[in-house]
Design an enzyme around this catalytic site. Structure first.
Site, PDB file in Angstrom:
ATOM      1  CG  MET B   1      24.239  87.644  26.627  1.00 24.70           C
ATOM      2  SD  MET B   1      22.516  87.671  27.229  1.00 24.70           S
ATOM      3  CE  MET B   1      22.083  89.363  26.089  1.00 24.70           C
ATOM      4  CB  CYS B   2      29.806  87.023  24.660  1.00 25.60           C
ATOM      5  SG  CYS B   2      30.827  88.278  26.091  1.00 25.60           S
ATOM      6  CB  SER B   3      27.104  87.317  19.947  1.00 24.23           C
ATOM      7  OG  SER B   3      27.897  88.081  19.296  1.00 24.23           O
ATOM      8  NE  ARG B  30      23.925  85.394  22.871  1.00 24.84           N
ATOM      9  CZ  ARG B  30      23.670  84.538  23.602  1.00 24.84           C
ATOM     10  NH1 ARG B  30      21.856  84.466  23.644  1.00 24.84           N
ATOM     11  NH2 ARG B  30      23.819  84.209  24.912  1.00 24.84           N
TER      12      ARG B  30
END
Lengths: 502, 355
Positions: B1-3, B30
């Site tokens: 997960m990343c933003s 995130r």
């Protein structure tokens, strides 16, 4: 002079109480190992090849085959096989013939390669819910695509070379009509049509019965040039030049005259009863530029509408040779590893010449990439593909597709008794005898081969889905998704694969 | 997960970093503090004819060595340390430096490739990392949450017409300054949420076109693929997107004949450039591209089965692309329009104003 070599390899055990004397086993044994003597079935163990035909056909399950219980004094170097071979040759003074693939080297590198799967950070894809694509195009690809703007629309400017469209990256290998029966040939062709892939004609031309399937057949041009004529070349989906095969690199072929029946004579375009001898080299190819000429003349003959493939055995210098073949204009290179099967080969060649497909494939793929020409040719790997795991690993190492020979024959009923060269195949596959051929139903056989290809395709989708990949082209050459387990440093380096745990 | 978050003003008006910092910070859940970064376009109007090289130096003493190396290849117009302040949680692993350079006259007709070669050469020495190399733009990245990285680089001092931001939760390689996003090459920058399952295939494909992957992380290939397809092979953005996230063969078969021919040719030729695995990406490009008028573009794209989120919105002349709608709403209360692009379909915002 009595010698040990007359002691048989197998023992046929007949349960006399269960046997109801129907003689079915005798009718079915094409090797003459069972005869009717003194009102009972008598087994001649020394003729038995353990092909399992009698076992399968006995209505009472009264027959069992055992490995000969008699043992020799053990020796780690002078194995029983080694001693047997010496006995045999001291009797015959001849080359030892063998069928199927290399028996000397049991280790298969594929078994030391492990595939990857997604956990947590990346969702695995369920092939039952999401599409996963296996379609593969074999042939030369451009280095880039050029487009042309025409007002509001764009048009394709790049012209693509002819490519072979495969619905699955698994092809059926080249096996000739003559080496195998017409029924086997037809079964394989039908299966190729059913699964949207191709089979190979082998070097024996194409029986007229197979022309309806020709758009799924890669027609072969080998050193004997048997059955090669304009209509044959034009009928095929592609043309394949056979330089060598993994089971006998550098060795020609010999189909004895006794097998040249009327129909085979017609397909091969040679007289009935004449020996069909394929020379070791093509007599018009003595170097790479000659190959380029042949590739170009085959393209010319097929009006540049068919891809031309070149098949070689995996020998020591395979990477450099492949680079030459690519530059000679081949649209695909078929690399046949040292475990590849065959109907007949000198045993000493089969067991000692060539290198494993895994290493050959990895080094060819890497070499073509380093030279910036990987897009100009497809790589097809063959020789040891036993299951869908092998298919996935070969593709991850860099193959565009694989070819299967032995596996397809096993699907037709072959039990790997390794007596193809006798022409007595009890299962109607590697034989031309009408009675034996009639045992193989091409339609049923096709269904079985098709089933096998379907099963492997489903498994391939599972493998891809687990790895979070929804199209086969993202596995191709993706060595990051492989790990080596129990492989030495040098082997790993050639494979371009990290050791497990790293 | 990343933003991920991208904001672009289509008229090329400069705006402060505060918007992007506020938006990306809303998605801190995130990421995990092991990487944050920003790309900004329109940063250096007074030096806009020079390539701005943002270089991370493992050791400040490397500066002389890098300068010497640069001098062998390019003319250095100006160089300076990129101002930073101490941020408690960020280890001072690198010293960021910027160089404004131009290419010697005899190489000017192939200046872009020349700069890429140079950047790859510096990256492969170890110790120094070229994190951006375009004109009038720059990348700022480090370990930390995005807001901490913004603080580190004093981003509130900068104005740009196009911003990208990223908060990282590393899953395939360790957290380090170089592994933070955006990944950038020339005028292209990319922020990526996902994990590329085709990395090995993409990497080896790119290598045969002369790219070297030196950041040990999958997202890097996206920047190079975009450079290859759009700048070098001159594919229109829409078709380059079809290469990264191609339609399924079944869909291709239903296309009108000419379209089908094009897409088939792209899939056959660029099969190894297909990006597999889940991704949501925003790509910024600072210059006019093939088939696109104007001075810059921002492209949002997800993988073809949309395993990562991507939301777009528009307000007047500003376009937003983000992992989450909340991030957009944090900086733009009432957008004119909010939509979720379909799987594999690009959203393109073009900068038409002077920048």
């Amino acid at each position: 002079m009595e010698m040990y070599s007359s002691v048989p390899e197998f023992r046929v055990v007949i349960d006399r109480q269960a046997c109801r004397l129907c003689k079915r086993c005798i009718e079915n044994c094409s090797f003459g190992a069972l005869e009717w003597r003194d009102n009972k079935v008598k087994a001649f163990d020394d003729r038995c090849v353990a092909c399992q035909r009698c076992v399968s056909m006995c209505p009472e399950d009264a027959i069992a085959l055992r490995r000969m219980p008699s043992v020799m004094s053990a020796h780690p170097i002078w194995t029983e096989n080694a001693r047997r071979d010496v006995f045999t040759q001291s009797r015959t003074g001849a080359i030892l013939l063998a069928s199927t693939g290399n028996e000397l080297h049991e280790r298969v590198i594929f078994d030391n390669l492990l595939l990857d799967a997604c956990q947590v950070t990346n969702p695995a894809i369920d092939p039952l819910r999401e599409p996963i694509e296996l379609r593969t195009y074999i042939g030369r690809k451009p280095r880039f695509v050029e487009l042309e703007e025409l007002g509001d629309s764009v048009r394709l400017k790049t012209e693509l070379s002819p490519a072979l469209r495969l619905e699955i990256p698994i092809m059926i290998a080249q096996m000739s009509y003559g080496a195998i029966s017409l029924e086997a040939h037809e079964a394989l062709a039908r299966a190729a049509v059913m699964r949207g892939t191709t089979m190979g004609s082998g070097e024996g031309g194409l029986h007229k019965k197979l022309y309806p399937y020709a758009d799924h057949i890669i027609v072969q041009v080998a050193s004997g040039r048997f059955g090669v004529h304009p209509a044959y070349l034009k009928a095929g989906a592609a043309v394949e030049v056979k330089i060598g095969q993994g089971a006998k690199p550098g060795i020609g072929g010999h189909l004895p005259g006794t097998k040249i029946t009327e129909e085979i004579s017609e397909a091969r375009m040679i007289p009935i009863g004449a020996d069909a001898i394929s020379p070791a080299p093509h007599h018009d190819i003595y170097s790479i530029e000659d190959l380029a000429q042949l590739v170009n003349s085959l393209k010319e003959a097929t009006r540049y509408k068919k891809p031309v493939l070149v098949k070689i055995a995996a020998v020591h210098n395979v990477a450099a040779i492949s680079s030459g073949i690519c530059r000679a204009g081949a649209d695909a290179i078929v690399i046949d590893g040292f475990r590849a099967g065959t109907g007949a080969t000198p045993k000493v060649i089969r067991d000692n010449v060539g290198i494993p497909i895994e290493l050959a494939l990895a080094s060819v793929d890497q070499r073509l990439r380093e030279e910036g020409i990987r897009n100009e040719t497809s790589i097809i790997a063959s020789g040891t593909i036993r299951n869908s795991g092998d298919v996935a690993k070969a593709i991850a190492l860099g193959a565009d597709a694989v070819k299967i020979g032995t596996a397809a024959l096993i699907a037709l009923g072959c039990t790997v008794c390794k007596r193809c060269y006798t022409g007595k195949c009890a299962w109607g596959i590697a034989t031309q005898e009408p009675e034996l051929r009639s045992r193989l139903d091409p339609v049923e056989g096709a269904q079985r081969v098709s089933n096998l290809l379907l099963a492997w395709s489903i498994e391939l989708k599972e493998i891809l889905g687990a790895a979070g990949i929804n199209s086969i082209e993202s596995l191709r050459g993706n060595r990051d998704r492989l790990r080596g387990y129990g492989l030495d440093h040098t082997t790993l380096e050639i494979l371009g694969v990290q050791p497990a745990g790293s | 997960m990343c933003s991920i978050l991208g904001i672009v003003n289509e008229n090329g008006k400069l705006f402060s970093a505060n918007y992007i910092i506020e938006g990306i910070s809303l998605m801190n859940e995130r990421c995990n503090g092991l990487g944050g970064g920003f790309a900004a376009y329109g940063l250096y109007p007074e030096y806009k004819d020079y390539y701005a090289l943002h270089i991370l130096l493992k050791d400040v003493e490397l500066k002389d060595q890098v300068t010497e190396m640069l001098k062998d290849y390019v003319n250095i117009y100006k160089d300076e340390e990129i101002e930073t302040r101490n941020v408690e949680r960020i280890p001072q692993d690198y010293t960021p430096w910027r160089f404004f350079v131009d290419v010697p006259e005899r190489y000017t007709n192939d200046a872009d490739n020349y700069i890429i070669d140079l950047a790859m050469k510096i990256n492969s020495t170890g110790g120094a990392l070229v994190i951006s190399s375009g004109k009038n733009m720059g990348v700022f990245k480090a370990i930390g949450y995005p807001d901490e990285v913004a603080k580190l680089y004093k981003l509130d001092n900068y104005k740009a017409y196009m911003w990208l931001a990223h908060g990282r939760y590393p899953t395939n390689t360790r957290g380090w300054w170089g592994g933070a996003h955006p990944f950038s090459i020339l005028d292209n920058s990319i922020v990526h949420n996902g994990e590329i399952t085709s990395y090995g295939t993409n990497k080896r494909f790119l290598e045969s076109y002369g790219y070297k992957c030196s950041y040990f992380t999958d997202s890097e290939v996206l920047a190079y693929l975009w450079d290859l397809l759009v700048r070098r092979h001159k594919l229109p953005i829409e078709l380059a997107s079809e290469v990264l996230a191609p339609p399924f063969w079944e869909q291709i078969e239903r296309m009108p004949p000419e379209r089908r021919r094009i897409i088939e040719a792209l899939r056959m030729t660029y099969g190894p450039a297909m990006v597999n695995g889940p991704f949501g990406i925003v790509i910024a490009n600072g210059s006019g591209l093939t088939g696109v008028a104007g001075n810059g573009t921002m492209v949002g794209l997800s993988d073809r089965i949309k395993l990562r989120p991507l939301i777009c919105a528009r307000k007047n002349d500003t376009t937003f692309m983000a992992s989450e709608e909340s991030a957009i709403k944090a900086v733009c209360k009432n957008p004119d329009n909010v939509w979720a692009p379909r799987a594999g379909e690009p959203t393109v915002a073009m900068v038409n104003g002077d920048v």
